[in-house]
Motif scaffolding. Structure first.
Motif, PDB file in Angstrom:
ATOM      1  N   ILE A 234      31.688  62.503  12.330  1.00 34.02           N
ATOM      2  CA  ILE A 234      32.094  61.108  12.155  1.00 34.02           C
ATOM      3  C   ILE A 234      32.412  60.820  10.695  1.00 34.02           C
ATOM      4  CG2 ILE A 234      31.218  58.729  12.171  1.00 34.02           C
ATOM      5  CD1 ILE A 234      29.860  59.285  14.753  1.00 34.02           C
ATOM      6  N   SER A 235      31.609  61.401   9.804  1.00 39.85           N
ATOM      7  CA  SER A 235      31.820  61.047   8.407  1.00 39.85           C
ATOM      8  C   SER A 235      32.966  61.814   7.770  1.00 39.85           C
ATOM      9  CB  SER A 235      30.536  61.246   7.615  1.00 39.85           C
ATOM     10  OG  SER A 235      29.872  62.393   8.054  1.00 39.85           O
TER      11      SER A 235
ATOM     12  N   PRO B  31      37.460  61.083   9.378  1.00 40.18           N
ATOM     13  CA  PRO B  31      38.425  60.089   8.901  1.00 40.18           C
ATOM     14  C   PRO B  31      39.083  60.465   7.575  1.00 40.18           C
ATOM     15  CG  PRO B  31      36.441  59.043   9.644  1.00 40.18           C
ATOM     16  CD  PRO B  31      36.159  60.508   9.623  1.00 40.18           C
ATOM     17  N   ILE B  32      38.336  61.114   6.676  1.00 40.83           N
ATOM     18  CA  ILE B  32      38.919  61.522   5.400  1.00 40.83           C
ATOM     19  C   ILE B  32      40.076  62.470   5.669  1.00 40.83           C
ATOM     20  CG2 ILE B  32      38.494  62.749   3.250  1.00 40.83           C
ATOM     21  CD1 ILE B  32      35.710  61.732   3.235  1.00 40.83           C
TER      22      ILE B  32
ATOM     23  N   LEU C 203      43.030  60.575   7.133  1.00 42.61           N
ATOM     24  CA  LEU C 203      43.760  59.840   6.097  1.00 42.61           C
ATOM     25  C   LEU C 203      44.602  60.782   5.247  1.00 42.61           C
ATOM     26  CD1 LEU C 203      41.344  57.087   4.770  1.00 42.61           C
ATOM     27  CD2 LEU C 203      43.256  56.885   6.331  1.00 42.61           C
TER      28      LEU C 203
ATOM     29  N   GLU D   2      47.616  61.860   7.143  1.00 40.25           N
ATOM     30  CA  GLU D   2      48.578  60.771   7.187  1.00 40.25           C
ATOM     31  C   GLU D   2      49.433  60.784   5.928  1.00 40.25           C
ATOM     32  OE1 GLU D   2      47.239  56.782   9.381  1.00 40.25           O
ATOM     33  OE2 GLU D   2      46.847  56.838   7.259  1.00 40.25           O
ATOM     34  N   GLU D   3      48.754  60.963   4.816  1.00 40.28           N
ATOM     35  CA  GLU D   3      49.422  60.968   3.534  1.00 40.28           C
ATOM     36  C   GLU D   3      50.489  62.053   3.462  1.00 40.28           C
ATOM     37  OE1 GLU D   3      47.133  61.224  -0.411  1.00 40.28           O
ATOM     38  OE2 GLU D   3      46.101  59.829   0.898  1.00 40.28           O
TER      39      GLU D   3
ATOM     40  N   ALA E  93      48.321  49.115  -0.374  1.00 41.99           N
ATOM     41  CA  ALA E  93      48.796  48.759   0.967  1.00 41.99           C
ATOM     42  C   ALA E  93      47.972  49.463   2.038  1.00 41.99           C
ATOM     43  CB  ALA E  93      50.263  49.122   1.114  1.00 41.99           C
ATOM     44  N   LYS E  94      47.530  50.688   1.704  1.00 44.83           N
ATOM     45  CA  LYS E  94      46.759  51.445   2.696  1.00 44.83           C
ATOM     46  C   LYS E  94      45.407  50.803   2.965  1.00 44.83           C
ATOM     47  CE  LYS E  94      46.666  56.020   2.219  1.00 44.83           C
ATOM     48  NZ  LYS E  94      46.037  57.167   1.556  1.00 44.83           N
ATOM     49  N   VAL E  95      44.742  50.321   1.919  1.00 48.22           N
ATOM     50  CA  VAL E  95      43.382  49.807   2.110  1.00 48.22           C
ATOM     51  C   VAL E  95      43.327  48.326   2.482  1.00 48.22           C
ATOM     52  CG1 VAL E  95      42.432  51.501   0.519  1.00 48.22           C
ATOM     53  CG2 VAL E  95      42.968  49.206  -0.309  1.00 48.22           C
ATOM     54  N   CYS E  96      44.397  47.583   2.239  1.00 46.60           N
ATOM     55  CA  CYS E  96      44.360  46.133   2.466  1.00 46.60           C
ATOM     56  C   CYS E  96      44.103  45.815   3.942  1.00 46.60           C
ATOM     57  CB  CYS E  96      45.674  45.498   2.040  1.00 46.60           C
ATOM     58  SG  CYS E  96      45.734  43.727   2.412  1.00 46.60           S
TER      59      CYS E  96
ATOM     60  N   ALA F  32      41.253  50.502  -5.214  1.00 46.46           N
ATOM     61  CA  ALA F  32      42.106  51.580  -4.718  1.00 46.46           C
ATOM     62  C   ALA F  32      43.223  51.915  -5.701  1.00 46.46           C
ATOM     63  CB  ALA F  32      42.693  51.192  -3.364  1.00 46.46           C
TER      64      ALA F  32
ATOM     65  N   ILE G 283      47.955  60.939  -6.773  1.00 48.34           N
ATOM     66  CA  ILE G 283      47.158  60.016  -5.962  1.00 48.34           C
ATOM     67  C   ILE G 283      48.049  59.056  -5.176  1.00 48.34           C
ATOM     68  CG2 ILE G 283      45.318  58.277  -5.990  1.00 48.34           C
ATOM     69  CD1 ILE G 283      44.285  59.493  -8.567  1.00 48.34           C
TER      70      ILE G 283
END
Lengths: 304, 219
Positions: B27-28, B31-32, B35, B38-39, B109-112, B142, B208
């Motif tokens: 679980i931890s 997601p990393i 993400l 996705e990038e 934009a990714k974190v908003c 971010a 980044i």
């Protein structure tokens, strides 16, 4: 920069605490905390309110959202944002925890699917509090996959402590299962290992020099006193030593097996246990605060 | 009193514990990875096909008059401690005029959580809609370039929008228009990225967020 402070730290702590309390009662219900247990209810009861209160605190940390609260509903919108995932996870968890508590209140057996769903969401809630920080590449100190691991273990530990404390004061039936201390010993030991690994990863240089400067703040510089005193000694090593001693003396009692002796021992263990549970929670809150306060941006905004 | 049980670590319990730990780890960590994946997908597709304009700053031409900063403030009336554009200087005589870099992979934009940020397909400008912003401050953490700031008066984030309204009518952004030595210019990132990048004097790695800005250091 530096917008987040105490409120966020307390929120992250309460998120983990509530999730951990749910899981403590869930473990007790499943018989993982000994055959006789009084931990199988209160964790469920407090978990929903605690996480809800934490989320409520968060509203006061919003800038425009505090003045125009109707904007908050949009926080369900961006699926690429970990904060949005968190809003979903927390909302779902609060609902399920309240449903589970409702069944307890009505003294009816909740459907197994509710209990299990709640346990999964509790795990997700605890992991989310770490994920929120771990995905921020702009803060190298946070940007570590060990961050959620540390947060989850700490959540389990603080949740078990809270549930034990509450059970001591509010449950009529008092039991001191050695098993609880054994599990807690395991959790505290795991947290120490995870935290050590977290710092080892940073000092290995894989997250750059800024992360090391953050880590230095905690280990040797401005934040070192709360780090060593409140987190390491009171929150981790103290409880570890206590649980170890308890496991040892328990063995002795088993050998001598005098009834009086054992009663005396458990009485002493009672007060110590309460202190220990309190200390674990102090450590958990300190951990969240320190991690938030040690955040340094990947670039300080000036030309070198 | 205490129902003393011997410590028995049965195989069943070990398996149970292992499963639990495994789930926590999954679980931890997952997601990393998601993400990150996705990038890379974004990098491979969007960046190369869609148009992206950006800033170019020629340090050798800059006379540090700060006209770019002043005209930006006069036009958009931002509070002085929450600037849209800054002229950074060090004591060795280096300078850099920088605003939002309208990154190809905007971390803001990714974190908003409320989707206040949008990136235009036509030119890659990243625009923040203050009317949607809740002011959670996640983007402030971010963004590696300190471009978004929370304005004290409104409690909402604001940042440079590349004068998109002026660009739509055919003129350039105010800061570029006012620069007396043409040190600050704009261009297509396809061309600009051949001339340089933004990895300079302690600035964060451009990996980044893939910023749409280059600096041509003085000789």
């Amino acid at each position: 920069m530096g917008h987040w402070g105490w409120l966020i730290a307390i929120y992250l702590f309460l998120g983990g605490l509530g999730a951990g309390a749910y899981l403590a009662s869930f473990a007790a219900e499943k018989g993982l905390l000994g055959k006789k247990t009084n931990l199988d209810r209160l964790g469920y009861v407090v978990s929903g309110p605690i996480v809800a209160f934490g989320a409520f605190l968060l509203i006061f940390d919003l800038g425009q959202g505090l003045k125009k609260p109707w904007l908050i509903i949009n926080m369900f919108l961006n699926f690429s944002s970990v904060m949005t995932w968190g809003i979903y996870i927390l909302s779902a968890f609060i609902c399920v925890a309240f449903i589970k508590a409702f069944f307890l209140w009505k003294k009816r057996q909740a459907p197994a699917v509710i209990s299990y769903l709640g346990a999964i969401l509790a795990l997700a809630t605890a992991a989310y509090t770490g994920m929120l920080l771990a995905v921020v590449e702009g803060i190298p100190f946070w940007n570590s996959y060990l961050m959620p691991v540390v947060f989850v273990v700490s959540a389990l530990s603080t949740g078990l402590s809270l549930t034990s404390l509450l059970a001591h004061f509010f449950e009529k039936q008092q039991v001191h299962e050695m098993r609880v201390s054994q599990v807690h010993l395991g959790l505290v030991a795991t947290e120490i290992v995870a935290l050590a690994a977290f710092f080892a990863l940073i000092y290995s240089g894989s997250q750059g020099t800024i992360a090391k400067i953050s880590a230095n703040m905690l280990l040797t510089e401005s934040l070192s006193i709360p780090f060593w005193l409140l987190l390491v000694i009171i929150g981790l090593v103290g409880p570890l030593a206590f649980y170890l001693l308890q496991a040892r003396s328990n063995k002795k009692v088993l050998l001598t097996s005098g009834d009086q002796n054992s009663a005396l021992n458990s009485e002493r263990g009672g007060i110590g246990l309460l202190l220990c549970d309190g200390a674990v929670m102090v450590g958990g809150l300190t951990l969240r605060c320190l991690i938030i306060f040690a955040a340094l941006p990947v670039w300080n905004g000036i030309l070198s | 009193m205490s129902t003393n049980k011997q410590v028995t670590l049965s195989r069943r319990n070990v398996i149970k514990g292992g499963l639990l730990l495994g789930t926590v780890a999954a679980i931890s960590i997952m997601p990393i990875k998601v993400l990150k994946a996705e990038e890379t997908v974004k990098e491979n597709t969007t960046v190369k096909t869609k148009k992206q304009i950006g800033f170019s700053y020629d340090e050798g031409k800059c006379i540090k008059c700060e006209s770019c900063v002043r005209i930006c403030q006069e036009t958009y009336q931002w509070e002085s401690d929450t600037p849209w554009r800054r002229l950074l200087k060090n004591d060795k005589g280096n300078a850099l005029s920088m605003s939002c870099n309208h990154c190809a992979d905007p971390a803001c934009a990714k974190v908003c959580p409320v989707k206040a940020y949008s990136k235009r397909d036509s030119d890659g400008i990243v625009i923040h809609d203050a009317s949607k912003c809740v002011g959670c401050g996640y983007c402030l953490y971010a963004c590696p370039y300190h471009a978004p700031h929370i304005q004290k008066k409104t409690g909402a984030v604001s940042k440079c929008h590349f004068c998109y309204n002026l660009q739509d009518t055919g003129s350039g952004p105010r800061c570029v228009g006012v620069c007396p030595t043409k040190a600050l210019t704009i261009g297509d990132m396809k061309e600009l990225s051949k001339k340089g990048n933004l990895d300079y004097k302690g600035l964060p790695s451009s990996k980044i967020t893939n910023p749409s800005m280059i600096i041509i250091p003085k000789a």
